[in-house]
Motif scaffolding. Sequence first.
Motif, mmCIF file in Angstrom:
data_model
loop_
_atom_site.group_PDB
_atom_site.id
_atom_site.type_symbol
_atom_site.label_atom_id
_atom_site.label_comp_id
_atom_site.label_asym_id
_atom_site.label_seq_id
_atom_site.Cartn_x
_atom_site.Cartn_y
_atom_site.Cartn_z
ATOM 1 N N GLU A 59 0.886 -1.251 -0.039
ATOM 2 C CA GLU A 59 -0.092 -0.083 0.000
ATOM 3 C C GLU A 59 0.680 1.072 0.040
ATOM 4 O O GLU A 59 1.551 1.494 1.095
ATOM 5 C CB GLU A 59 -0.969 -0.013 1.301
ATOM 6 C CG GLU A 59 -1.881 1.146 1.303
ATOM 7 C CD GLU A 59 -2.651 1.246 2.592
ATOM 8 O OE1 GLU A 59 -3.836 2.121 2.424
ATOM 9 O OE2 GLU A 59 -2.539 0.278 3.530
ATOM 10 N N VAL A 61 1.205 5.210 0.151
ATOM 11 C CA VAL A 61 0.682 6.468 0.436
ATOM 12 C C VAL A 61 0.735 7.624 -0.613
ATOM 13 O O VAL A 61 1.963 7.679 -0.763
ATOM 14 C CB VAL A 61 0.793 6.800 1.913
ATOM 15 C CG1 VAL A 61 0.047 8.193 2.213
ATOM 16 C CG2 VAL A 61 0.625 5.694 2.852
ATOM 17 N N ARG A 64 -2.306 13.205 1.719
ATOM 18 C CA ARG A 64 -3.054 13.417 2.887
ATOM 19 C C ARG A 64 -4.531 13.582 2.455
ATOM 20 O O ARG A 64 -4.835 14.243 1.581
ATOM 21 C CB ARG A 64 -2.867 14.503 3.809
ATOM 22 C CG ARG A 64 -3.444 14.623 4.989
ATOM 23 C CD ARG A 64 -2.744 15.978 5.889
ATOM 24 N NE ARG A 64 -3.127 15.961 7.146
ATOM 25 C CZ ARG A 64 -4.354 16.371 7.643
ATOM 26 N NH1 ARG A 64 -5.362 16.615 6.750
ATOM 27 N NH2 ARG A 64 -4.554 16.425 8.686
ATOM 28 N N TYR A 119 -16.545 9.346 4.336
ATOM 29 C CA TYR A 119 -15.209 10.167 5.414
ATOM 30 C C TYR A 119 -15.667 10.414 6.690
ATOM 31 O O TYR A 119 -14.723 10.222 7.523
ATOM 32 C CB TYR A 119 -14.783 11.445 4.488
ATOM 33 C CG TYR A 119 -13.616 12.110 4.896
ATOM 34 C CD1 TYR A 119 -12.508 11.327 5.048
ATOM 35 C CD2 TYR A 119 -13.987 13.359 5.387
ATOM 36 C CE1 TYR A 119 -11.328 12.016 5.456
ATOM 37 C CE2 TYR A 119 -12.626 14.128 6.044
ATOM 38 C CZ TYR A 119 -11.493 13.291 5.916
ATOM 39 O OH TYR A 119 -10.385 14.023 6.363
ATOM 40 N N SER A 122 -15.356 7.501 8.987
ATOM 41 C CA SER A 122 -14.162 7.154 9.427
ATOM 42 C C SER A 122 -13.491 7.918 10.505
ATOM 43 O O SER A 122 -12.724 7.217 11.179
ATOM 44 C CB SER A 122 -13.308 7.366 8.313
ATOM 45 O OG SER A 122 -12.806 8.759 7.839
ATOM 46 N N GLN A 125 -9.697 8.010 11.133
ATOM 47 C CA GLN A 125 -8.972 6.767 11.387
ATOM 48 C C GLN A 125 -8.100 6.537 10.076
ATOM 49 O O GLN A 125 -7.367 5.805 10.194
ATOM 50 C CB GLN A 125 -9.778 5.534 11.486
ATOM 51 C CG GLN A 125 -10.504 5.716 13.015
ATOM 52 C CD GLN A 125 -9.752 5.501 13.951
ATOM 53 O OE1 GLN A 125 -8.867 4.674 13.808
ATOM 54 N NE2 GLN A 125 -9.721 6.452 14.861
ATOM 55 N N ARG A 126 -8.582 7.120 8.962
ATOM 56 C CA ARG A 126 -7.649 7.100 7.672
ATOM 57 C C ARG A 126 -7.789 8.264 6.875
ATOM 58 O O ARG A 126 -8.434 8.471 5.901
ATOM 59 C CB ARG A 126 -8.633 5.717 6.944
ATOM 60 C CG ARG A 126 -7.651 5.194 5.779
ATOM 61 C CD ARG A 126 -8.231 3.896 5.184
ATOM 62 N NE ARG A 126 -7.771 3.870 3.873
ATOM 63 C CZ ARG A 126 -6.419 3.082 3.861
ATOM 64 N NH1 ARG A 126 -5.923 2.632 4.715
ATOM 65 N NH2 ARG A 126 -5.993 3.179 2.453
ATOM 66 N N ASP A 127 -6.715 9.124 7.339
ATOM 67 C CA ASP A 127 -6.682 10.473 6.749
ATOM 68 C C ASP A 127 -5.754 10.580 5.763
ATOM 69 O O ASP A 127 -4.926 11.494 5.468
ATOM 70 C CB ASP A 127 -6.532 11.360 8.017
ATOM 71 C CG ASP A 127 -7.899 11.916 8.448
ATOM 72 O OD1 ASP A 127 -9.134 11.509 8.001
ATOM 73 O OD2 ASP A 127 -7.786 12.439 9.617
ATOM 74 N N PHE A 128 -5.668 9.552 4.794
ATOM 75 C CA PHE A 128 -4.963 9.420 3.965
ATOM 76 C C PHE A 128 -5.180 8.669 2.487
ATOM 77 O O PHE A 128 -6.195 7.821 2.679
ATOM 78 C CB PHE A 128 -3.378 8.876 4.296
ATOM 79 C CG PHE A 128 -3.529 7.570 4.630
ATOM 80 C CD1 PHE A 128 -3.350 6.388 3.843
ATOM 81 C CD2 PHE A 128 -3.833 7.037 6.021
ATOM 82 C CE1 PHE A 128 -3.282 5.147 4.033
ATOM 83 C CE2 PHE A 128 -3.828 5.814 6.374
ATOM 84 C CZ PHE A 128 -3.533 4.856 5.554
ATOM 85 N N GLN A 129 -4.788 8.990 1.296
ATOM 86 C CA GLN A 129 -5.190 8.121 0.218
ATOM 87 C C GLN A 129 -3.985 7.185 -0.206
ATOM 88 O O GLN A 129 -2.835 7.674 0.270
ATOM 89 C CB GLN A 129 -5.300 9.086 -0.871
ATOM 90 C CG GLN A 129 -6.618 10.046 -1.031
ATOM 91 C CD GLN A 129 -6.859 10.889 -2.079
ATOM 92 O OE1 GLN A 129 -5.895 11.915 -2.406
ATOM 93 N NE2 GLN A 129 -7.762 10.811 -2.999
ATOM 94 N N SER A 130 -4.378 6.173 -0.568
ATOM 95 C CA SER A 130 -3.289 5.258 -1.096
ATOM 96 C C SER A 130 -3.627 4.428 -2.293
ATOM 97 O O SER A 130 -4.959 4.358 -2.532
ATOM 98 C CB SER A 130 -2.783 4.345 0.112
ATOM 99 O OG SER A 130 -4.192 3.626 0.261
#
Length: 164
Positions: A59, A61, A64, A119, A122, A125-130
Amino acid sequence: MSSPLSKAARLGLPTPPTGWPIGSYTTYAEAQRAVDYLSDNQFPVRDVTIVGVDLMQVERVVGRLNWPRVIGGAVVSGAWIGIFIGLLIGLFTEQLWGALLTGVTFGIMFWVVMQSVQYAASRGQRDFQSTMQLVAGRYDVLCDPRTAEKGRDLLASLSGGAAH
């Protein structure tokens, strides 16, 4: 009587690869180059299989995630879906532009609501794109036993990319 593996292969079911190893490479590009070299030298490449060994899910990243990015991405995705739906509706009506405008409007509204709810749920808990990718630790080139020796000899002569 046929073996269970050959029947599974005929049915399109996953089957383990067969053959003798004639080369091993650290990247898929190197393995692909080796098979291309075999093909260029009139080798029967139907006898060849590239096998990824030691698979890993990677994964990466890419950025943000925040509200402007979520809403902006939703607007773009919703517009594309809306254009598609609008064109489909426009095929069956005389109001192509009206169907497109309606499709884009509702596509954007729907997508923004759906992405915003996702969003918000969440809760940071998952403040990023990947992006996800399946990669192998190495790539083996296997060959049918009847032509494996010739294939190994050809790959040994491949300059700068000889099998490891």
